[in-house]
Scaffold this active site. Structure first.
Site, PDB file in Angstrom:
ATOM      1  CE  LYS A  16       2.421   6.226   7.927  1.00  0.00           C
ATOM      2  NZ  LYS A  16       0.970   6.459   8.129  1.00  0.00           N
ATOM      3  NE  ARG A  90      -0.133  -0.226  10.145  1.00  0.00           N
ATOM      4  CZ  ARG A  90       0.028   0.245   8.908  1.00  0.00           C
ATOM      5  NH1 ARG A  90       1.170   0.109   8.292  1.00  0.00           N
ATOM      6  NH2 ARG A  90      -0.963   0.871   8.320  1.00  0.00           N
ATOM      7  NE  ARG A 129      -5.230   6.428   0.952  1.00  0.00           N
ATOM      8  CZ  ARG A 129      -4.342   6.163   1.902  1.00  0.00           C
ATOM      9  NH1 ARG A 129      -3.231   6.852   1.972  1.00  0.00           N
ATOM     10  NH2 ARG A 129      -4.570   5.232   2.789  1.00  0.00           N
ATOM     11  NE  ARG A 135      -5.280   1.886   0.671  1.00  0.00           N
ATOM     12  CZ  ARG A 135      -4.278   2.106   1.511  1.00  0.00           C
ATOM     13  NH1 ARG A 135      -3.246   2.816   1.123  1.00  0.00           N
ATOM     14  NH2 ARG A 135      -4.304   1.623   2.730  1.00  0.00           N
ATOM     15  NE  ARG A 146      -6.324   1.550   6.837  1.00  0.00           N
ATOM     16  CZ  ARG A 146      -6.304   2.450   5.848  1.00  0.00           C
ATOM     17  NH1 ARG A 146      -7.414   2.798   5.243  1.00  0.00           N
ATOM     18  NH2 ARG A 146      -5.177   2.977   5.489  1.00  0.00           N
TER      19      ARG A 146
END
Ligand code: AMP
Length: 193
Positions: A16, A90, A129, A135, A146
């Protein structure tokens, strides 16, 4: 063309953010990403950031009231010529809050793009990622959490928009260029509606 108020919906790792960057460039829509805003609040050490951090590090959702207050202010302040929302809503409660605010302002969503892809592809991207960006919520166990949170709390939002007739499915497992082409096509349809 009337204002283009858009939502990007989909599991973590669906691409996204990558697509949003290109949409922002091409369509000049203000990009409002709750994950980025929350990470900024954390690094600025604001009260919101302090409250949000433990949820984010655990891969859980930050409580609705905190996120709703943050995002609605932004939509009211900045989103007047349209906006691109990423990572919000969400939960169904968040979707309802957004609808109420837009209603009050005499505005509405033009489309909700649902990024669809197999879990294993999204997991692979997220772990990649993690290696690149470092992160704090891209550790394998947090990635799994998640996903679970997405299935349990965010998938009902897909149904919510489906029943409102503004949901558009996007084949998100393809290349960045192919996904962007599909989004452009879909946007042309939305713009002439
Ligand atoms: P993202 O960058 O969109 O993957 O978001 C990173 C993290 O920020 C999520 O795992 C949540 O902890 C938090 N977050 C972002 N958007 C929301 C939201 N709309 N509601 C609750 N928590 C959120």
């Amino acid at each position: 063309m009337s204002e283009l108020n858009l939502v990007l919906l989909g599991p973590p790792g669906a691409g996204k953010g990558t697509q949003a960057e290109r949409l922002e460039e091409d369509f000049h829509l203000p990009y409002i990403a709750t994950g980025n805003m929350l990470r900024e609040a954390v690094s600025d050490g604001t009260e919101l950031g302090r409250e949000a951090q433990e949820y984010m590090d655990a891969g859980k959702l930050v409580p609705d009231d905190l996120v709703i207050a943050m995002i609605l202010e932004k939509v009211e302040d900045e989103g007047y010529d349209g906006f691109l929302l990423d990572g919000f809503p969400r939960t169904v409660a968040q979707a309802e809050a957004l609808d109420r605010t837009l209603d009050e302002l005499g505005r509405s969503l033009a489309a909700v793009f649902e990024f669809q892809l197999p879990d294993e592809v999204a997991v692979e991207r997220l772990l990649g990622r993690a290696r690149e960006e470092g992160r704090s919520d891209d550790a394998p166990e947090v990635v799994q959490r998640r996903f679970d949170v997405f299935r349990a709390q965010t998938e009902p939002v897909v149904t919510y928009y489906l029943t409102r007739g503004i949901l558009v499915g996007i084949h998100a497992e393809r290349t960045v260029d192919e996904v962007f082409a599909e989004l452009q096509d879909a946007l042309e349809q939305v713009a002439v509606r």
